[in-house]
Design an enzyme around this catalytic site. Structure first.
Site, short mmCIF file in Angstrom:
data_model
loop_
_atom_site.label_atom_id
_atom_site.label_comp_id
_atom_site.label_asym_id
_atom_site.label_seq_id
_atom_site.Cartn_x
_atom_site.Cartn_y
_atom_site.Cartn_z
N HIS A 38 0.83 -1.21 0.00
CA HIS A 38 0.00 0.00 0.00
C HIS A 38 0.86 1.26 0.00
CE1 HIS A 38 -2.32 -3.31 1.73
NE2 HIS A 38 -3.42 -2.68 1.34
N HIS A 78 -2.31 -0.81 7.09
CA HIS A 78 -1.94 -1.14 5.70
C HIS A 78 -0.84 -0.21 5.20
CE1 HIS A 78 -5.22 1.81 5.53
NE2 HIS A 78 -4.65 2.27 4.43
N LEU A 129 -8.74 -2.66 10.83
CA LEU A 129 -8.90 -1.21 10.99
C LEU A 129 -9.60 -0.85 12.30
CD1 LEU A 129 -9.83 -0.40 7.28
CD2 LEU A 129 -7.66 0.09 8.44
N GLY A 166 -10.89 4.52 7.04
CA GLY A 166 -11.35 3.18 7.39
C GLY A 166 -11.43 3.00 8.90
N ASN A 195 -7.97 11.77 3.59
CA ASN A 195 -7.71 11.83 2.14
C ASN A 195 -8.94 11.51 1.30
OD1 ASN A 195 -7.98 9.05 2.21
ND2 ASN A 195 -5.77 8.65 2.12
N HIS A 270 -4.02 3.08 -3.41
CA HIS A 270 -4.26 2.56 -2.05
C HIS A 270 -3.49 1.27 -1.78
CE1 HIS A 270 -6.34 1.05 1.54
NE2 HIS A 270 -6.27 -0.10 0.91
N SER A 392 -22.44 -8.08 38.11
CA SER A 392 -22.61 -9.44 37.59
C SER A 392 -21.29 -10.17 37.43
CB SER A 392 -23.30 -9.40 36.22
OG SER A 392 -24.54 -8.77 36.32
N GLU A 419 -17.74 -3.21 24.88
CA GLU A 419 -16.90 -4.40 25.04
C GLU A 419 -15.68 -4.37 24.12
OE1 GLU A 419 -20.15 -4.54 24.25
OE2 GLU A 419 -21.14 -5.36 26.03
N PHE A 445 -20.69 -12.36 25.06
CA PHE A 445 -20.26 -11.13 24.39
C PHE A 445 -18.76 -11.10 24.08
CE2 PHE A 445 -24.14 -9.50 26.78
CZ PHE A 445 -24.98 -9.78 25.72
N ASP A 477 -32.26 -15.43 31.48
CA ASP A 477 -31.98 -14.46 30.41
C ASP A 477 -32.09 -15.10 29.03
OD1 ASP A 477 -31.82 -12.07 31.70
OD2 ASP A 477 -29.64 -12.13 31.99
N HIS A 481 -28.37 -14.83 25.68
CA HIS A 481 -27.29 -14.60 26.63
C HIS A 481 -26.52 -15.88 26.99
CE1 HIS A 481 -29.03 -10.72 26.91
NE2 HIS A 481 -28.36 -10.36 27.99
N ARG A 528 -22.54 -18.10 36.58
CA ARG A 528 -23.45 -17.25 37.33
C ARG A 528 -23.95 -18.02 38.55
NH1 ARG A 528 -29.47 -16.59 37.21
NH2 ARG A 528 -29.81 -14.69 38.39
C1 LIG Z 1 -11.55 -4.46 9.90
C2 LIG Z 1 -11.02 -4.31 8.51
N1 LIG Z 1 -11.86 -4.34 7.48
C3 LIG Z 1 -11.39 -4.25 6.23
C4 LIG Z 1 -10.06 -4.14 5.99
C5 LIG Z 1 -9.54 -4.09 4.56
N2 LIG Z 1 -9.07 -2.73 4.27
C6 LIG Z 1 -7.79 -2.37 4.39
S1 LIG Z 1 -7.53 -0.78 4.08
C7 LIG Z 1 -9.16 -0.51 3.75
C8 LIG Z 1 -9.66 0.85 3.36
C9 LIG Z 1 -9.11 1.86 4.25
O1 LIG Z 1 -9.38 3.11 3.79
P1 LIG Z 1 -8.57 4.34 4.38
O2 LIG Z 1 -8.48 4.20 5.84
O3 LIG Z 1 -9.18 5.56 3.84
O4 LIG Z 1 -7.14 4.11 3.85
P2 LIG Z 1 -6.44 4.80 2.58
O5 LIG Z 1 -7.23 4.38 1.38
O6 LIG Z 1 -6.52 6.24 2.82
O7 LIG Z 1 -5.07 4.24 2.59
C10 LIG Z 1 -9.87 -1.67 3.90
C11 LIG Z 1 -11.33 -1.79 3.69
C12 LIG Z 1 -9.21 -4.13 7.11
N3 LIG Z 1 -7.89 -4.03 6.98
N4 LIG Z 1 -9.71 -4.17 8.35
#
Ligand SMILES: Cc1ncc(C[n+]2csc(CCOP(=O)(O)OP(=O)(O)O)c2C)c(N)n1
Length: 674
Positions: A38, A78, A129, A166, A195, A270, A392, A419, A445, A477, A481, A528
């Site tokens: 990337h 990334h 992310l 993201g 961006n 990207h 709990s 959580e 959970f 519950d 649960h 519990r």
């Molecule tokens: C939880 C999660 N879902 C999906 C992805 C796949 N993924 C990696 S980067 C990205 C897009 C991120 O966009 P942005 O944060 O704007 O990054 P940029 O394009 O600016 O580098 C996705 C969907 C991931 N890494 N983690």
């Protein structure tokens, strides 16, 4: 080129440009060589990162473990080449040019996404992310907690995060930012790579949030800057640092893939190599007339000076740390040293003996609370909490005090109904050092914190999840649960110890193991409902340490082995008694931790499991049980979801009873009940 800069001091414009372009070039080249990766994000955020590292970030490349360093979290994992380039340029040990050339290759220190432990300077594993943002909240919280205990001379640093669109779209961002705003974590500064591009294209395909308004609504200080204007970025960071009672978000408007003549500003940069032509064009445009991976000496020298910029501050800190008592100094990074381990061992033995003597019927969540009450005073940095289920979960004791917004003298956190952020923040606290975090919610959970639990395991951090209400035994519950598949799902994770203690004594043992296990997180699955005490005879030995053990062995031969965990061990024990009255000799095996048992030598496993036919009993699905039961063993447990009713009725309804175990055992030994 510049010599070492003072805090906040500006670089000559040309110097800044060269230094930022070094990041861009290394990112383009490494991605191109790996033929994957990337480049867009590192190229877009190179200016912001250069300002942060050259003017603000408190770190000393030669001492990456400096406990009072600022933490830098690349939540947008990334963009790993941004971090790797910075670590190389500033001179972190192990991050060589060779490693950049081996980007994304097997056994390199430069995997596709930053992985904690692969190289000094990688503060956390990011890529999923939003996780980094959650970790950073925990780090910033840990900093304040330790600052309160050690004072400004020893703990006084910032946590900086780079997060992209993201990260901010992920649900965890809401939980994390809301918690940070509530707690007034003023040392947390998020640099948002604004961006407006993600993978599918422009972000307006999928999101219309006003991020600044969103953060402001949760009590954050916010600013918006041109991310390619170093002075504007620097001013915004300086302002954010001056705001002490609010976390800060700085939206940095950047151009993804900055410098790539045809592709910049588009999703094409990207996650794919730019291609030779585009890279050539970018080199021209950026004025970077150097071969791939070549960093001119003066540029490298400027960066290396940045890596050593805080040498004096480091020495000053070291002098202060040397004045601390040896144990306080050790606990700053690891609260459970040899001495504390010893104390835990003694406390657990005493507690076990008390439990055995008293023989009270207790839910393991209550036993857990008693264990915590005994251990809290002897473990510095033990920080508890719950996601709004404090009563709990039994996570709070009368010895705790509550962490409040802006007041970090306490040792218990009301995480609220968050959580996922709780789990991510606990990872951050554990990563920060000086803290052993535990936090509670219902076992069902774990689904809401699973991505962070997975990262605790992947990173090998000591995070303790106190997950109560661990089966249909929670009763009324109902099925929403009642976890049925959760034990299996958690057990499927590598490097995660799932404990399900059968009584108070095992509960104390499991807590001891969880605390002593440094590089593996733990799940404590607790009931519990009240459970009888099974370990009536005290042993100093921690019998749970080998994962499973024979709780009751017949005097002569073994006709059948009954294996159970947690609340169902009592059923196995009752069945064994009934069987004995009928002339069938049954051994009872309690198996509080599959993972630890699986790691024992074959001899021990064989001795515990024996050669007689086996019955397994657990109020959960049978997934995984074949491993212990063999092809002919019988499993007594759940076949689907639970139901809403009093616990005792549910056990009967689903056929998880001593009687059912008895019948299964009789079938196996060829003496079916008439
Ligand atoms: C939880 C999660 N879902 C999906 C992805 C796949 N993924 C990696 S980067 C990205 C897009 C991120 O966009 P942005 O944060 O704007 O990054 P940029 O394009 O600016 O580098 C996705 C969907 C991931 N890494 N983690």
């Amino acid at each position: 080129m510049a010599e070492a800069l003072q805090q906040g001091e500006a670089l000559p414009e040309e110097t800044h440009k060269y230094m930022a372009n070094a990041i861009r070039a290394l990112a383009m080249d490494a991605v191109q060589k790996a033929d994957s990766g990337h480049p867009g994000m590192p190229m877009g955020m190179a200016d912001v990162a250069t300002v942060l590292f050259t003017r603000f970030l408190k770190f000393h490349a030669a001492h990456p473990g400096w406990p009072d360093r600022d933490r830098f979290v690349l939540s947008a994992g990334h963009g790993s080449m941004l971090l790797y380039a910075l670590l190389f340029l500033t001179g972190f040990p192990a991050m060589t040019l060779e490693e950049l050339k081996r980007f994304r290759q097997l056994h390199s220190r430069t995997p596709g996404h930053p992985e904690y432990g692969h190289a000094p300077g990688i503060e956390t594993t990011t890529g999923p992310l939003g996780q980094g943002l959650g970790n950073a909240v925990g780090m910033a919280l840990a900093e304040r907690l330790l600052n309160k205990r050690y004072g400004d001379e020893i703990v006084d640093h910032f946590t900086y995060v780079i997060a992209g669109d993201g990260c901010l779209m992920e649900g965890i961002s809401q939980e994390a930012l809301s918690l940070a705003g509530h707690l007034k974590l003023g040392r947390l500064i998020v640099l948002f790579d604004d961006n407006q591009i993600s993978i599918d294209g422009p972000t307006n395909l999928s999101v219309s949030d006003d991020q600044l308004e969103r953060f402001r609504a949760s009590g954050w200080h916010t600013a918006k800057v041109d991310g390619h204007d170093p002075e504007a970025v620097a001013l915004a960071i300086a302002n954010a640092r001056a705001v002490t009672d609010q976390p800060s978000l700085i939206a940095c408007r950047t151009v993804i893939g900055y410098g790539a003549p045809k592709k910049q500003g588009t999703a094409a940069t990207h996650g794919s190599p730019l291609g030779e032509d585009e890279i050539r064009g970018a080199r021209d445009r950026l004025g970077w007339h150097h071969a791939p991976f070549e960093v001119p000496k003066p540029v490298l020298a400027s960066w290396r000076a940045v890596g050593a910029r805080n040498a004096v501050a480091f020495e000053r800190w070291q002098a202060g740390a040397n004045r601390l008592e040896a144990s306080a100094r050790a606990h700053l990074t690891d609260p459970i040293d040899q001495d504390v381990r010893g104390k835990i061992g003694i406390a657990v033995k005493t507690l076990k003996s008390d439990f055995s003597r008293e023989a009270a019927k207790l839910a393991t969540r209550q036993s857990s609370q008693k264990v915590l009450e005994r251990l809290l005073p002897i473990i510095p940095g033990l920080i508890g909490g719950s996601a709004d289920l404090t009563g709990s979960n039994g996570t709070l004791t009368k010895l705790h005090t509550i962490v409040k917004p802006g007041d970090f003298s306490g040792n218990y956190i009301h995480y609220g109904v968050r959580e996922h952020a709780m789990a991510a923040a606990m990872n951050g606290m554990a990563l920060h050092g000086g803290i052993v975090p535990y936090g509670g919610t219902f076992l069902v959970f774990t689904d809401y914190c699973r991505p962070s639990i997975r990262l605790s395991a992947l990173m090998g951090k000591r995070v303790i999840y106190v997950m109560t209400h661990d089966s249909i035994g929670l009763g009324e519950d109902g099925p929403t649960h009642q976890p049925v598949e959760h034990l299996a799902a958690l057990r499927a994770s590598p490097n995660l110890n799932v404990y399900r203690p059968a009584d108070s004594v095992e509960c104390a043992e499991c807590w001891e193991l969880a605390l002593r296990t440094e590089a593996t997180p733990s799940i404590l699955a607790l009931t519990r409902q009240g459970l009888p005490l099974l370990r009536t005879v005290h042993t100093d030995d921690n019998l749970s340490a080998r994962g499973a053990y024979v709780l009751a062995e017949p005097k002569g031969r073994r006709d059948v082995t009954l294996i159970a965990t947690g609340s169902e061990v009592q059923l196995a024990a009752a069945a064994a008694k009934a069987l004995q009255a009928e002339g069938i000799e049954a051994a009872v095996v309690s198996m509080p931790c599959w993972e630890l048992f699986a790691s024992q030598d074959q001899g021990y496993q064989d001795a515990v499991l024996g050669t007689a036919p086996r019955v397994g009993v657990e109020a959960a699905v049978d997934f995984g049980w074949r491993k212990w039961l063999g092809p002919h063993g019988i499993f007594i447990g759940m076949r689907g979801f639970g139901a809403s009713a009093p616990a005792e009725e549910l056990y009967k309804h689903f056929g998880i009873t001593a009687g059912a175990v008895e019948i299964a055992a009789r079938d196996l030994v060829g003496k079916p009940k008439k």
